[in-house]
Scaffold this motif. Structure first.
Motif, short mmCIF file in Angstrom:
data_model
loop_
_atom_site.label_atom_id
_atom_site.label_comp_id
_atom_site.label_asym_id
_atom_site.label_seq_id
_atom_site.Cartn_x
_atom_site.Cartn_y
_atom_site.Cartn_z
N ALA A 1 -17.09 15.91 7.04
CA ALA A 1 -15.80 16.25 6.83
C ALA A 1 -15.15 15.15 6.65
CB ALA A 1 -15.61 16.74 8.51
N SER B 1 -3.59 10.82 12.19
CA SER B 1 -3.34 11.72 10.73
C SER B 1 -2.82 12.87 11.04
CB SER B 1 -4.91 11.72 10.31
OG SER B 1 -5.23 10.87 9.73
N LYS C 1 -6.31 1.23 5.53
CA LYS C 1 -5.16 0.78 6.18
C LYS C 1 -5.39 0.25 7.42
CE LYS C 1 -1.89 3.74 5.91
NZ LYS C 1 -1.99 4.84 5.51
N MET D 1 0.86 -1.29 -0.01
CA MET D 1 0.02 0.06 -0.11
C MET D 1 0.76 1.27 0.12
SD MET D 1 -2.91 -1.18 2.50
CE MET D 1 -3.62 -2.82 2.49
N HIS E 1 -2.05 16.59 2.64
CA HIS E 1 -3.03 15.69 1.83
C HIS E 1 -4.45 15.42 2.75
CE1 HIS E 1 -1.76 11.97 4.34
NE2 HIS E 1 -1.89 12.87 5.01
N ILE F 1 -8.01 16.91 2.95
CA ILE F 1 -8.95 17.70 2.32
C ILE F 1 -10.40 18.07 3.02
CG2 ILE F 1 -10.21 18.22 -0.04
CD1 ILE F 1 -7.09 17.86 -0.28
N ASP G 1 -12.20 6.93 -2.54
CA ASP G 1 -10.60 6.70 -2.18
C ASP G 1 -10.82 6.24 -0.86
OD1 ASP G 1 -7.82 9.08 -1.59
OD2 ASP G 1 -8.27 7.01 -1.25
N ASP H 1 -15.04 12.26 4.11
CA ASP H 1 -15.75 11.97 2.72
C ASP H 1 -15.06 11.23 1.80
OD1 ASP H 1 -18.15 13.66 0.83
OD2 ASP H 1 -17.39 11.80 0.64
P1 FAD Z 1 -4.64 9.61 6.33
O1 FAD Z 1 -4.84 10.95 7.10
O2 FAD Z 1 -5.08 8.25 7.23
O3 FAD Z 1 -5.57 9.81 5.00
C1 FAD Z 1 -5.30 10.84 4.27
C2 FAD Z 1 -5.86 10.37 2.97
O4 FAD Z 1 -7.29 10.18 2.74
C3 FAD Z 1 -5.35 11.37 1.70
O5 FAD Z 1 -4.05 11.12 1.21
C4 FAD Z 1 -6.56 11.24 0.78
O6 FAD Z 1 -6.24 10.28 0.06
C5 FAD Z 1 -7.87 10.85 1.66
N1 FAD Z 1 -8.53 11.94 2.35
C6 FAD Z 1 -8.10 13.36 2.19
N2 FAD Z 1 -9.02 14.08 2.79
C7 FAD Z 1 -10.04 13.31 3.03
C8 FAD Z 1 -11.49 13.39 3.98
N3 FAD Z 1 -11.90 14.75 4.05
N4 FAD Z 1 -12.27 12.34 3.86
C9 FAD Z 1 -11.86 11.17 3.48
N5 FAD Z 1 -10.65 10.93 2.98
C10 FAD Z 1 -9.77 12.05 2.83
N6 FAD Z 1 0.01 4.98 -1.90
C11 FAD Z 1 1.04 4.88 -2.65
O7 FAD Z 1 1.82 5.87 -2.89
N7 FAD Z 1 1.20 3.83 -3.51
C12 FAD Z 1 0.23 2.82 -3.54
O8 FAD Z 1 0.52 1.69 -4.09
C13 FAD Z 1 -0.65 2.93 -2.39
N8 FAD Z 1 -1.55 1.73 -2.28
C14 FAD Z 1 -2.53 1.87 -1.30
C15 FAD Z 1 -3.63 0.88 -1.09
C16 FAD Z 1 -4.54 0.82 -0.20
C17 FAD Z 1 -5.49 -0.38 0.03
C18 FAD Z 1 -4.56 1.96 0.47
C19 FAD Z 1 -5.51 2.05 1.35
C20 FAD Z 1 -3.73 3.15 0.32
C21 FAD Z 1 -2.75 3.06 -0.40
N9 FAD Z 1 -1.85 4.14 -0.74
C22 FAD Z 1 -0.77 3.95 -1.61
C23 FAD Z 1 -2.01 5.18 0.13
C24 FAD Z 1 -1.19 5.48 1.37
O9 FAD Z 1 -1.02 4.20 1.92
C25 FAD Z 1 -1.78 6.27 2.42
O10 FAD Z 1 -2.99 5.94 2.56
C26 FAD Z 1 -1.77 7.54 2.03
O11 FAD Z 1 -0.78 8.18 1.59
C27 FAD Z 1 -2.44 8.33 3.18
O12 FAD Z 1 -1.76 8.34 4.30
P2 FAD Z 1 -2.29 8.34 5.80
O13 FAD Z 1 -2.84 7.15 6.20
O14 FAD Z 1 -1.00 8.74 6.63
O15 FAD Z 1 -3.32 9.49 5.91
#
Ligand code: FAD
Length: 350
Positions: free
Chosen positions: A127, A260, A193, A47, A276, A278, A187, A129
């Motif tokens: 918030a 986060s 995760k 991921m 990231h 939004i 998304d 989504d």
């Molecule tokens: P978190 O804070 O947990 O999530 C932020 C993410 O949620 C943002 O990046 C955006 O995508 C989304 N988001 C933003 N605002 C909102 C909102 N208001 N409501 C809902 N969602 C929102 N990354 C890669 O670079 N390469 C890969 O191959 C890859 N594969 C993945 C496969 C899976 C199944 C998943 C779940 C994620 C994958 N990712 C991949 C993304 C990466 O693992 C991270 O999830 C991502 O960078 C978000 O990081 P975080 O968990 O720290 O952020």
């Protein structure tokens, strides 16, 4: 029978008793060795991030490390193949490409994660989504890759018409989803995760493992105790980019934790940080002093989803919602030269 003969019998009897005692002692130590708790560590990448699993098991469990590693990798691959927007042929990518408003039968996993995502959306009035995908891509935080520039206002406005959690329906009983407008796309980066962590935990329990710490990209789930036979301890980071320093250590007791923040995935223009997370109302990265939010919840999926939701809401609104939901949350905000934090009642009581 002469005294020499008696003495010999006595010696034989004593020797037999010593042998028996030695036998029991060896047996005891063999048993205690077999019940000795051992720590095994596994790790890999998935991921777009890294995963690690620590388990405590006894020799008696007869589990081989390769069997455990196999079970973890198979489960992570399975979830990635279902819920990744980075895989063209994943179940999620195929669903996103369906230009229809008909019900679509999907996997139990997809329905479970969507149901939780929509529940958090309702409780945070949008918030959180997961249909924010097109806007995430426009800001360069999605599968289309980095852009490091502010998208055009009109393009963002158009994208706003293609998002909205109310425009997607879940029918959990019949394991199906429906788009209310064909252009909707999802998304799950903010919640899947955490779900993957919970599923790996489940596969470990199916192997009879009762003490573990599972992590995927910073989302964690703990069960039982560590090798020292105390609750697993994890660290909440100081929310600064390069530094990996513990801000506060936490003991996890059969629960999930996720953070986060805006200090890992962001770009700056003229000193302003665009990260990231939004705001689905403005279609822009949230812009407040909150640097990170850490949530502890019964499972890692809930912790992951709530952490992003509260990061969008900010400290004041986030605290109000988190208290209502009785969540254990730590909000860390940036000050002029350092950080300060606010915790919910449930977090302070830990
Ligand atoms: P978190 O804070 O947990 O999530 C932020 C993410 O949620 C943002 O990046 C955006 O995508 C989304 N988001 C933003 N605002 C909102 C909102 N208001 N409501 C809902 N969602 C929102 N990354 C890669 O670079 N390469 C890969 O191959 C890859 N594969 C993945 C496969 C899976 C199944 C998943 C779940 C994620 C994958 N990712 C991949 C993304 C990466 O693992 C991270 O999830 C991502 O960078 C978000 O990081 P975080 O968990 O720290 O952020």
């Amino acid at each position: 029978m002469t005294s020499a003969a008696n003495q010999l019998d006595l010696n034989k009897k004593r020797a037999a008793e010593w042998l028996l005692l030695l036998f029991f002692l060896l047996l005891m130590s063999a048993c205690s060795d077999r019940n000795q708790r051992q720590l095994s560590t596994f790790n890999g990448s998935i991921m777009g991030t890294v995963w690690s699993v620590k388990i405590v098991a006894t020799v008696a469990s007869q589990l081989t490390e390769s069997a455990v590693n196999e079970a973890i990798s198979v489960e992570l691959q399975r979830i990635d193949q279902l819920l990744s927007t980075y895989r063209e042929n994943s179940e999620l990518s195929k669903f996103n490409r369906i230009p229809s408003t008909e019900w679509v039968a999907v996997s139990k996993d997809f329905v479970q994660v969507m149901a939780e995502a929509l529940r958090i959306s309702q409780l945070t009035k949008g918030a959180f989504d997961v249909t924010v995908a097109p806007v995430v891509n426009l800001w360069g935080f999605g599968t289309d890759g980095n852009i490091n520039k502010i998208p055009d206002k009109d393009v963002l406005k158009q994208a706003l018409e293609r998002i909205g959690y109310q425009k997607i329906e879940v029918d959990a009983a019949n394991q199906r989803l429906r788009k209310l407008i064909p252009e909707i796309s999802v998304d799950l980066s903010a919640i899947a995760k955490g779900y993957a962590v919970d599923q790996v935990a489940l596969s470990l329990e199916k192997l009879g493992i009762k003490e573990y710490l599972v992590e995927v990209g910073g989302e964690l789930r703990a069960k039982g105790n560590n090798l020292a036979n105390v609750a697993w301890k994890v660290g909440i980071e100081v929310p600064t980019p390069q530094l990996r320093q513990v801000y506060q250590a936490i003991q996890l007791v059969d629960e999930g934790i996720a953070t986060s923040g805006d200090y890992r995935n962001y770009f700056t223009i003229a000193g302003q940080r665009f990260a990231h997370t939004i705001d689905p109302v403005t279609a822009r990265p949230v812009n407040h002093s909150l640097a990170s939010v850490t949530v502890i919840a019964p499972n890692a999926m809930q912790a992951d989803g709530w952490a992003t939701a509260l990061m969008v809401l900010g400290v004041e609104n986030g605290l109000a919602v988190a208290e209502q939901q009785q969540l254990a949350v730590l909000f860390i905000s940036r000050t002029a030269d350092s950080f300060n934090d606010r915790a919910t009642t449930a977090f302070s009581r830990r």
